[in-house]
Design a protein around this motif. Structure first.
Motif, PDB file in Angstrom:
ATOM      1  N   ARG A 131     -11.764 -13.296  -2.417  1.00 21.80           N
ATOM      2  CA  ARG A 131     -10.750 -13.323  -3.475  1.00 21.80           C
ATOM      3  C   ARG A 131     -11.264 -14.096  -4.689  1.00 21.80           C
ATOM      4  O   ARG A 131     -11.068 -13.689  -5.832  1.00 21.80           O
ATOM      5  CB  ARG A 131      -9.446 -13.938  -2.964  1.00 21.80           C
ATOM      6  CG  ARG A 131      -8.909 -13.276  -1.706  1.00 21.80           C
ATOM      7  CD  ARG A 131      -7.440 -13.511  -1.546  1.00 21.80           C
ATOM      8  NE  ARG A 131      -6.689 -12.790  -2.557  1.00 21.80           N
ATOM      9  CZ  ARG A 131      -6.342 -11.504  -2.479  1.00 21.80           C
ATOM     10  NH1 ARG A 131      -6.658 -10.789  -1.431  1.00 21.80           N
ATOM     11  NH2 ARG A 131      -5.685 -10.934  -3.463  1.00 21.80           N
TER      12      ARG A 131
ATOM     13  N   ALA B 141       0.840  -1.203   0.000  1.00 18.44           N
ATOM     14  CA  ALA B 141       0.000   0.000   0.000  1.00 18.44           C
ATOM     15  C   ALA B 141       0.873   1.250   0.000  1.00 18.44           C
ATOM     16  O   ALA B 141       1.890   1.300   0.689  1.00 18.44           O
ATOM     17  CB  ALA B 141      -0.885  -0.008   1.241  1.00 18.44           C
TER      18      ALA B 141
ATOM     19  N   SER C  16     -10.158  -8.715   2.321  1.00 16.89           N
ATOM     20  CA  SER C  16      -9.406  -9.328   1.224  1.00 16.89           C
ATOM     21  C   SER C  16      -8.656 -10.579   1.675  1.00 16.89           C
ATOM     22  O   SER C  16      -8.118 -11.309   0.848  1.00 16.89           O
ATOM     23  CB  SER C  16      -8.432  -8.325   0.603  1.00 16.89           C
ATOM     24  OG  SER C  16      -7.430  -7.972   1.528  1.00 16.89           O
TER      25      SER C  16
ATOM     26  N   GLY D 115      -2.131  -4.697  -8.129  1.00 16.97           N
ATOM     27  CA  GLY D 115      -2.722  -5.325  -6.947  1.00 16.97           C
ATOM     28  C   GLY D 115      -1.670  -5.860  -5.996  1.00 16.97           C
ATOM     29  O   GLY D 115      -0.621  -5.236  -5.798  1.00 16.97           O
ATOM     30  N   ARG D 116      -1.965  -7.016  -5.400  1.00 16.51           N
ATOM     31  CA  ARG D 116      -1.030  -7.636  -4.463  1.00 16.51           C
ATOM     32  C   ARG D 116      -0.599  -9.030  -4.931  1.00 16.51           C
ATOM     33  O   ARG D 116       0.473  -9.506  -4.581  1.00 16.51           O
ATOM     34  CB  ARG D 116      -1.696  -7.811  -3.084  1.00 16.51           C
ATOM     35  CG  ARG D 116      -2.182  -6.546  -2.439  1.00 16.51           C
ATOM     36  CD  ARG D 116      -1.014  -5.648  -2.080  1.00 16.51           C
ATOM     37  NE  ARG D 116      -1.439  -4.513  -1.256  1.00 16.51           N
ATOM     38  CZ  ARG D 116      -2.114  -3.471  -1.705  1.00 16.51           C
ATOM     39  NH1 ARG D 116      -2.432  -3.395  -2.977  1.00 16.51           N
ATOM     40  NH2 ARG D 116      -2.456  -2.490  -0.901  1.00 16.51           N
ATOM     41  N   ASP D 117      -1.470  -9.672  -5.718  1.00 10.36           N
ATOM     42  CA  ASP D 117      -1.245 -11.079  -6.103  1.00 10.36           C
ATOM     43  C   ASP D 117      -1.422 -11.268  -7.595  1.00 10.36           C
ATOM     44  O   ASP D 117      -1.774 -12.339  -8.050  1.00 10.36           O
ATOM     45  CB  ASP D 117      -2.267 -11.966  -5.370  1.00 10.36           C
ATOM     46  CG  ASP D 117      -3.697 -11.620  -5.755  1.00 10.36           C
ATOM     47  OD1 ASP D 117      -3.937 -10.473  -6.206  1.00 10.36           O
ATOM     48  OD2 ASP D 117      -4.577 -12.477  -5.633  1.00 10.36           O
TER      49      ASP D 117
ATOM     50  N   ARG E 104     -12.066   5.767  -0.965  1.00 14.14           N
ATOM     51  CA  ARG E 104     -10.712   6.265  -0.689  1.00 14.14           C
ATOM     52  C   ARG E 104     -10.571   6.832   0.716  1.00 14.14           C
ATOM     53  O   ARG E 104     -10.041   7.913   0.898  1.00 14.14           O
ATOM     54  CB  ARG E 104     -10.314   7.329  -1.717  1.00 14.14           C
ATOM     55  CG  ARG E 104     -10.321   6.833  -3.153  1.00 14.14           C
ATOM     56  CD  ARG E 104      -9.196   5.885  -3.439  1.00 14.14           C
ATOM     57  NE  ARG E 104      -9.461   5.095  -4.642  1.00 14.14           N
ATOM     58  CZ  ARG E 104      -8.804   3.988  -4.941  1.00 14.14           C
ATOM     59  NH1 ARG E 104      -7.855   3.521  -4.153  1.00 14.14           N
ATOM     60  NH2 ARG E 104      -9.107   3.319  -6.020  1.00 14.14           N
TER      61      ARG E 104
ATOM     62  N   ALA F  67     -11.009  -3.131   3.705  1.00 10.56           N
ATOM     63  CA  ALA F  67     -10.622  -3.884   2.494  1.00 10.56           C
ATOM     64  C   ALA F  67      -9.476  -4.828   2.802  1.00 10.56           C
ATOM     65  O   ALA F  67      -9.435  -5.967   2.320  1.00 10.56           O
ATOM     66  CB  ALA F  67     -10.231  -2.910   1.383  1.00 10.56           C
ATOM     67  N   SER F  68      -8.537  -4.356   3.614  1.00  8.34           N
ATOM     68  CA  SER F  68      -7.404  -5.194   3.978  1.00  8.34           C
ATOM     69  C   SER F  68      -7.900  -6.444   4.717  1.00  8.34           C
ATOM     70  O   SER F  68      -7.420  -7.547   4.481  1.00  8.34           O
ATOM     71  CB  SER F  68      -6.441  -4.377   4.847  1.00  8.34           C
ATOM     72  OG  SER F  68      -5.328  -5.132   5.214  1.00  8.34           O
TER      73      SER F  68
ATOM     74  N   TYR G  49     -11.520  -4.590  -4.127  1.00 10.16           N
ATOM     75  CA  TYR G  49     -11.525  -5.025  -2.722  1.00 10.16           C
ATOM     76  C   TYR G  49     -12.088  -3.928  -1.824  1.00 10.16           C
ATOM     77  O   TYR G  49     -12.786  -4.196  -0.842  1.00 10.16           O
ATOM     78  CB  TYR G  49     -10.110  -5.417  -2.281  1.00 10.16           C
ATOM     79  CG  TYR G  49      -9.694  -6.742  -2.847  1.00 10.16           C
ATOM     80  CD1 TYR G  49     -10.144  -7.924  -2.278  1.00 10.16           C
ATOM     81  CD2 TYR G  49      -8.902  -6.822  -3.982  1.00 10.16           C
ATOM     82  CE1 TYR G  49      -9.801  -9.155  -2.812  1.00 10.16           C
ATOM     83  CE2 TYR G  49      -8.552  -8.044  -4.529  1.00 10.16           C
ATOM     84  CZ  TYR G  49      -9.004  -9.203  -3.938  1.00 10.16           C
ATOM     85  OH  TYR G  49      -8.671 -10.417  -4.479  1.00 10.16           O
ATOM     86  N   ARG G  50     -11.784  -2.687  -2.175  1.00 11.41           N
ATOM     87  CA  ARG G  50     -12.313  -1.576  -1.391  1.00 11.41           C
ATOM     88  C   ARG G  50     -13.841  -1.512  -1.483  1.00 11.41           C
ATOM     89  O   ARG G  50     -14.516  -1.188  -0.503  1.00 11.41           O
ATOM     90  CB  ARG G  50     -11.714  -0.254  -1.888  1.00 11.41           C
ATOM     91  CG  ARG G  50     -10.279  -0.061  -1.462  1.00 11.41           C
ATOM     92  CD  ARG G  50      -9.630   1.120  -2.176  1.00 11.41           C
ATOM     93  NE  ARG G  50      -8.260   1.263  -1.746  1.00 11.41           N
ATOM     94  CZ  ARG G  50      -7.873   2.016  -0.711  1.00 11.41           C
ATOM     95  NH1 ARG G  50      -8.750   2.740  -0.045  1.00 11.41           N
ATOM     96  NH2 ARG G  50      -6.616   2.075  -0.355  1.00 11.41           N
TER      97      ARG G  50
ATOM     98  N   THR H  62      -7.078  -3.362  -9.069  1.00  7.21           N
ATOM     99  CA  THR H  62      -7.854  -4.405  -8.385  1.00  7.21           C
ATOM    100  C   THR H  62      -8.116  -4.051  -6.917  1.00  7.21           C
ATOM    101  O   THR H  62      -9.076  -4.533  -6.329  1.00  7.21           O
ATOM    102  CB  THR H  62      -7.140  -5.774  -8.458  1.00  7.21           C
ATOM    103  OG1 THR H  62      -5.864  -5.665  -7.824  1.00  7.21           O
ATOM    104  CG2 THR H  62      -6.967  -6.239  -9.880  1.00  7.21           C
ATOM    105  N   GLY H  63      -7.255  -3.191  -6.340  1.00  5.81           N
ATOM    106  CA  GLY H  63      -7.490  -2.770  -4.954  1.00  5.81           C
ATOM    107  C   GLY H  63      -8.850  -2.095  -4.809  1.00  5.81           C
ATOM    108  O   GLY H  63      -9.532  -2.242  -3.788  1.00  5.81           O
ATOM    109  N   ALA H  64      -9.256  -1.363  -5.869  1.00  7.81           N
ATOM    110  CA  ALA H  64     -10.539  -0.667  -5.821  1.00  7.81           C
ATOM    111  C   ALA H  64     -11.695  -1.650  -5.691  1.00  7.81           C
ATOM    112  O   ALA H  64     -12.720  -1.367  -5.060  1.00  7.81           O
ATOM    113  CB  ALA H  64     -10.707   0.194  -7.071  1.00  7.81           C
TER     114      ALA H  64
ATOM    115  N   SER I 283      -9.974   1.502   3.654  1.00  4.57           N
ATOM    116  CA  SER I 283      -8.692   0.808   3.425  1.00  4.57           C
ATOM    117  C   SER I 283      -8.549  -0.362   4.381  1.00  4.57           C
ATOM    118  O   SER I 283      -8.188  -1.474   3.982  1.00  4.57           O
ATOM    119  CB  SER I 283      -7.495   1.724   3.714  1.00  4.57           C
ATOM    120  OG  SER I 283      -7.425   2.759   2.810  1.00  4.57           O
TER     121      SER I 283
END
Ligand code: DC
Length: 223
Positions: A108, A11, A102, A128-130, A90, A98-99, A37-38, A33-35, A95
């Motif tokens: 997922r 992040a 997720s 994203g993360r993955d 946002r 979402a963390s 999850y958010r 992709t974070g959006a 945040s």
């Protein structure tokens, strides 16, 4: 066949701003992709459900419809059950939600097919993360974009202050570290560089230098 570029990282590394600018320059569709999850995090908060209550979050999923759209400038919009929530997702509260959400496998899985479908259809830079490890393991170029936790917290702090939110730097840093821990230590799809990823560290770079380095790295490695 479409080309995919995977960009993962923690992040606040400036991933979205940098990747969006690179996508524009290279003519790719940018997918944040974070959006997604958010949006699920926001839905959970609105429903009054604890984002850590796995069963309750999973039960909500059947009522959730997350899609991506584009505005006239081709910017990504996140649509949650027909509502454009691009601005509402946002906040620090979303945040953190979402963390948490997720880390739930069903969440997922729900988003995975949506993400893969986009990469099938378009040339994408997906952030994203993955993405390099799970979503698009065959991506043409995989980049792990990062910066130190202190620098990331400082950038996020400046951003929030600019938006008129009243925040304390130490709190932002603590949030960054907590979120890193959540993202890196979850059992499913933890944040880690793919083995064949290229490390791009922006700690010492300004925004334009970071964008230039990312574009150069993608160009050199997608030939
Ligand atoms: O990139 P971001 O800060 O908008 O992401 C919000 C949260 O979603 C973050 O805590 C990690 C999670 N996330 C994820 O688990 N996998 C992704 N591909 C993207 C984001």
């Amino acid at each position: 066949m479409s080309i995919a570029i995977a960009i993962d990282g923690p992040a606040g590394a400036g991933k979205s701003t940098i990747a969006k600018a690179a996508a524009k320059h290279l003519g790719f569709i940018y997918v944040d992709t974070g959006a997604m999850y958010r949006a699920i995090g926001l839905y959970t908060l609105r429903a009054g459900v604890d984002p850590q209550d796995t069963d309750a979050v999973v039960a909500l999923l059947k009522d959730v419809d997350v899609t991506l759209a584009r505005d006239e400038k081709k910017n990504q919009l996140v649509i949650l059950n027909g509502e454009d929530v691009s601005g509402l997702i946002r906040t620090e509260q979303v945040s953190m939600a979402a963390s948490r959400t997720s880390a739930i496998p069903e969440v997922r899985e729900y988003l995975l097919s949506l993400q893969r479908d986009m990469a099938k259809e378009y040339d994408v830079i997906m952030d994203g993360r993955d993405i390099g490890t799970v979503v698009l393991p065959d991506a043409k170029v995989k980049i792990f974009l990062t910066a130190s936790a202190e620098i990331r917290a400082r950038r996020r702090y400046d951003e929030l202050i600019e938006k008129g939110q009243s925040v304390v730097y130490e709190d932002v840093l603590a949030d960054v570290i907590e979120r890193d821990n959540n993202d890196m230590n979850r059992p499913i799809a933890p944040l880690r560089p793919a083995e064949d990823s290229i490390l791009v560290d922006t700690s010492e770079l300004n925004l334009q230098e970071s964008i230039d380095l990312l574009i150069k790295t993608i160009e050199e490695n997608s030939k």
